[in-house]
Each structure stands twice: as structure tokens, then as C-alpha cells.
Design an enzyme around this catalytic site. Structure first.
Site, PDB file in Angstrom:
ATOM      1  N   SER A 119     -29.586  -9.991   6.915  1.00 27.42           N
ATOM      2  CA  SER A 119     -30.735 -10.102   7.821  1.00 27.42           C
ATOM      3  C   SER A 119     -30.603  -9.191   9.034  1.00 27.42           C
ATOM      4  O   SER A 119     -31.616  -8.814   9.632  1.00 27.42           O
ATOM      5  CB  SER A 119     -30.908 -11.554   8.280  1.00 27.42           C
ATOM      6  OG  SER A 119     -31.278 -12.344   7.183  1.00 27.42           O
ATOM      7  N   GLU A 173     -40.462 -15.418  13.825  1.00 22.88           N
ATOM      8  CA  GLU A 173     -39.661 -15.560  12.605  1.00 22.88           C
ATOM      9  C   GLU A 173     -39.712 -16.978  12.031  1.00 22.88           C
ATOM     10  O   GLU A 173     -39.503 -17.951  12.759  1.00 22.88           O
ATOM     11  CB  GLU A 173     -38.186 -15.215  12.878  1.00 22.88           C
ATOM     12  CG  GLU A 173     -37.361 -15.207  11.586  1.00 22.88           C
ATOM     13  CD  GLU A 173     -35.855 -15.250  11.811  1.00 22.88           C
ATOM     14  OE1 GLU A 173     -35.415 -15.589  12.926  1.00 22.88           O
ATOM     15  OE2 GLU A 173     -35.125 -14.974  10.846  1.00 22.88           O
TER      16      GLU A 173
END
Ligand code: MG
Ligand code: ZN
Length: 362
Positions: free
Chosen positions: A80, A249
Site C-alpha cells: 500500500s 481512504e
């Protein structure tokens, strides 16, 4: 006959010139960008959420769709940190990298460019704010594990709105630094989970919903949290007439995948989609905002071997407890959305953002 032709030409010129005068100008460049990252959100995660939601998602409203290739500079399967850094600096970098290129050099992020241009900026998440995805927009370190350094950089970053977890990275630190004080000195209103961010009507805000990550939906996170936090960030940031850049997010779709837990994936996906619905409704009214929704990578190698819309049930299988290499979908709405169709590298998302939001002088 000649006279008639003249009349037609004249009428055409008259109508077309009045259209030029009266047609509402459609901006081809957005004033604001809202970038939504579903961490670990591949096609299967989306369809799992859609099925568990009874057969629909707000995400289906978007029709400018593309695919992003997620490979990092040193690995076929990204993490990520490298995934978010590809979006934030426009370069492929190594797994674990936060806002630095493949050689470890700090590179200005799209959020920092927006800030420099006088736009307001924000980060909203369901995890610790120093976690890889949000950190990649406002910090520069060679390892995502250096969360103490990331917090120092984020506290000095000038980001106008931060809503998420991770209060312990900012205070109660081993080095004794009180970063909450730093945030307050920069003009931010700092709140913790005992206070309600919904009451803030203007100014800069840092709200910490917990010492570390926020809980999952299955473990009791408020189902209105991410939607309300996103709308609050938009409300505060949109008070800047120059515009804003906001990253939101849905962090825990990824963790459901790592856990090979279909219910975890599905509930987090539905929660993220509710936020997408609210953001799209705002952007439609606004008309000057580009909304881009994508993932950094797929997690779990998730497949749906069966399921039922009526029962909102899925029969999911996973091939790994890690990430996978497949392309992930990109959905876009608003001025500039057309640029996001096709198949391209994840770094192109940055370059499109830069072209659209950070205009050159003159
Ligand atoms: Mg993440
Ligand atoms: Zn992950």
C-alpha cells in the site's frame, strides 16, 4: 433561392452565436479533486459489497471507467505504501516507500503541490493517519514502519483537515514530543473521540477517533463515521475559493482481504460505497469537482463462487493472505473524468491530477 440560402446561413449564424453566449461554460478542469482509495478494492471486493448490499452500489452511477496497473518498482505485487506513493508522486517506487522515489529521494506530492498553489488539503481515513496510504501524501520516509517520523512530518505538513485514528503517534510518544501542540500551534482545532467533529463549522481540524486504528464496522465503528467525516472535510475545505484536494481512504477493505474474511470485506465495501454516494451527490451539485475512485491493489485473490442478491450472501474463496498483482478499476466523475478511461499505470493518475489541478502559469 439565393435569398433563402442567405436566410438559412444567417439564421444558423445567429443561433450558433447565441449558443456561444448563453451556453453555461462547462469547465474542462476541476477546481477541486476528491480522490477516494479503497485499499485492497479489486473487482471482486466491489461485487461482494454489491451483493451483500442487495444488488446495487452508488459506485454504479459512474461511467468513466479505466484500469490501473499496480506493480511497484521492485515487485510484481505492490504494497500500500508504493501503491499510494505512485498516486502521490507519479513514480513507481519500492514496497514500503512513503513519498519517496525508487532511489529514496523525497518527491513533492500532489497534496503538497495543491497546498503550494493555495488550495486547501485534507486526509480522511478509517485507520491510523500515519498508516501507509494517508502518509504517502504528506510524508517522505524510506519505510512505512517509521510511523514516529511520519507523524512529525504530518504534524508539520500544513494539511488543513485530518480525520482518522492514530492519536498515540502524536502524543504519548517515546521521544516525549507533543505533536498535538504542534498541530494546535499551526492553527488546527484538535479533537479526540470524546468530541464530535460534526460541530466544527470552519477552520482547520484534526480529529482522532482513537489511539490507533478505528474499529472495523463488524467491531462497532459508527456506520456514519466515514461518510460524515468526508462530508465534514468537504464542508471545511470548500470554504477556500481557490479549491481543494482531498484524499479519502476506505482502509479496511484490505484488512478483510488479509483476514480472508468475506463479511469483513463486504461490510467495509458497503461503508466505503455509502461515502462514495454522499461525495458524488455533493460533487454533482458543485459541478467543479473531479471525483476519482480506485484501489492501490487487490487483496486476498478473492473470488465469488456463489451468492444471492436476495439473501445478500456470498460464497467467497481466497487464494492468499497477501496482495495480488491484478489491475484494479478506476472510476471517475466530473471535469477531466474522461482522462481516466483506458488501461494505464497507477502513476498516470498522479499525472492526470497534476495536469488538471496544478495549472502552469500563463
Ligand atoms: Mg491503506
Ligand atoms: Zn494490505
Amino acid at each position: 433561392m439565393k435569398n433563402m440560402a442567405f436566410k438559412i446561413v444567417f439564421a444558423f449564424l445567429f443561433v450558433s452565436s447565441s449558443l456561444i453566449v448563453w451556453a453555461k461554460p462547462k469547465p474542462d478542469r476541476p477546481k477541486n479533486i476528491i480522490f477516494l482509495i479503497g485499499d485492497g478494492m479489486g473487482l471482486t471486493q466491489i461485487f461482494a459489497g454489491l451483493t451483500m448490499n442487495g444488488g446495487w452500489l452508488f459506485l454504479e452511477q459512474l461511467d468513466k471507467i479505466g484500469f490501473s496497473k499496480t506493480q511497484s518498482s521492485d515487485n510484481y505485487v505492490t504494497d500500500s505504501a508504493a501503491g499510494a506513493t505512485a498516486f502521490s508522486i507519479g513514480e513507481k517506487t519500492f514496497n514500503g516507500a512513503i513519498g519517496v522515489d525508487s532511489l529514496g529521494n523525497p518527491k513533492e506530492t500532489i497534496l503538497e503541490m495543491a497546498e503550494k498553489k493555495g488550495l486547501s488539503t485534507g486526509l480522511v481515513t478509517t485507520c491510523d493517519l500515519t498508516h501507509a496510504t494517508p502518509a504517502s501524501f504528506a510524508a517522505h520516509v524510506g519505510s512505512r514502519k517509521k510511523t514516529d517520523s511520519i507523524a512529525i512530518q504530518m504534524a508539520h505538513s500544513g494539511v488543513d483537515v485530518m480525520i482518522g485514528g492514530g492519536l498515540d503517534r502524536f502524543k504519548n510518544r517515546k521521544d516525549g514530543l507533543d505533536l498535538v501542540q504542534v498541530l494546535e500551534k499551526s492553527g488546527m482545532k484538535v479533537m479526540d473521540s470524546t468530541q464530535n467533529f460534526r460541530s466544527v463549522k470552519s477552520g482547520k481540524l484534526a480529529w482522532f477517533g482513537g489511539k490507533e486504528h478505528l474499529p472495523s464496522i463488524l467491531n462497532g465503528r459508527d456506520t456514519s463515521y466515514l461518510k460524515d467525516a468526508s462530508l465534514k472535510a468537504i464542508e471545511l475545505l470548500s470554504q477556500n475559493p481557490k479549491g481543494f484536494f482531498l484524499m479519502i481512504e476506505g482502509s479496511q477493505i484490505d484488512w478483510g482481504g488479509h483476514n480472508n474474511d468475506a463479511a469483513y470485506v463486504g461490510t467495509e465495501m458497503i461503508d466505503f460505497d455509502k461515502t462514495i454516494g454522499a461525495v458524488l451527490a455533493w460533487a454533482k451539485k458543485d459541478g467543479e469537482t473531479l471525483v476519482v475512485i480506485t484501489a492501490d491493489h487487490e487483496t486476498g485473490g478473492m473470488a465469488l463462487n456463489g451468492g444471492s442478491f436476495g439473501n445478500k450472501s456470498i460464497d467467497a474463496k481466497f487464494t492468499t493472505g497477501g496482495h495480488t498483482a491484478v489491475m484494479v478499476p478506476v472510476f471517475a466523475y466530473g471535469p477531466g473524468a474522461k482522462k481516466f478511461t483506458g488501461i494505464y499505470e497507477n502513476t498516470d493518475i498522479f499525472w492526470n491530477f497534476k495536469k488538471l489541478l496544478i495549472k502552469k502559469k500563463g
